[in-house]
Design a protein around this motif. Sequence first.
Motif: not given
Length: 218
Positions: A95-112
């Motif tokens: 799951l490492r690639n998915e984990m790294i993808a969720t480190a993005e600083h997305a706005p609070a309105s985005v379902d990460e």
Amino acid sequence: MFFDPREVGMKPEPFKHSVYSALVVPRPIGWISSLSAEGVVNLAPFSFFNALSGDPPCVMYCPNAVKPGTGEKKDSYQNVQDTGEFVFNMCTWDLRNEMIATAEHAPASVDEMAKAGIEAAPCNNVSPPRVKASAIALECKHIQTIDLPPGRNSQSHVVMGEVVGVHINDDVITDGIVDIHKMELIARLSYLDYAKIESENIIALKRPDNVVHPSEQK
Ligand SMILES: Cc1cc2nc3c(=O)[nH]c(=O)nc-3n(C[C@H](O)[C@H](O)[C@H](O)COP(=O)(O)O)c2cc1C
């Protein structure tokens, strides 16, 4: 060498980057899911994370700094202050690639979770969803947040939760134990480095007094 971080910070000569991430290693990754007050799913990795106690089972993670360019607290901090719940999802090697993808600083309105293409599964005792592919998930109720002393450039918060629900994938249970040989665990090392914990490198060590704690009995 020796240095006092109160005087020179964590990047004295000759270091190119803050050294702190290289000083306490390896670290587990707390992959924390939460819901905003508006009900938006958030998921982010935290390596300032650990189990705190077993009775009652409690965990902690430590959001620091703010979302770049906004000055807002990280969603994983704000959501738990607002809703009082979060979930620890175990991140494994696959799951490492998915984990790294969720480190993005997305706005609070985005379902990460959705943004990273991660399938959600419902929890039983808390509202945030868990990562369906995680072999282990711990549903947590917020106990307390402690503000650490202000840093040079950031403010860190220790968010503690009590585990009120435990999910263990049946596939990793063997003869009455959680079988770590069946999970390819990932450890956070320093800087950008990670390690895969492979079955052939796992050993059992008996303590010198030969007293076996109940939690260690196989
Ligand atoms: C492996 C890994 C570990 C991380 N550990 C932390 C941490 O302990 N504390 C922290 O504040 N940020 C940590 N980060 C950065 C956060 O995941 C990142 O700031 C994330 O965007 C926060 O998301 P949020 O605003 O949705 O909570 C880590 C990133 C990675 C890839």
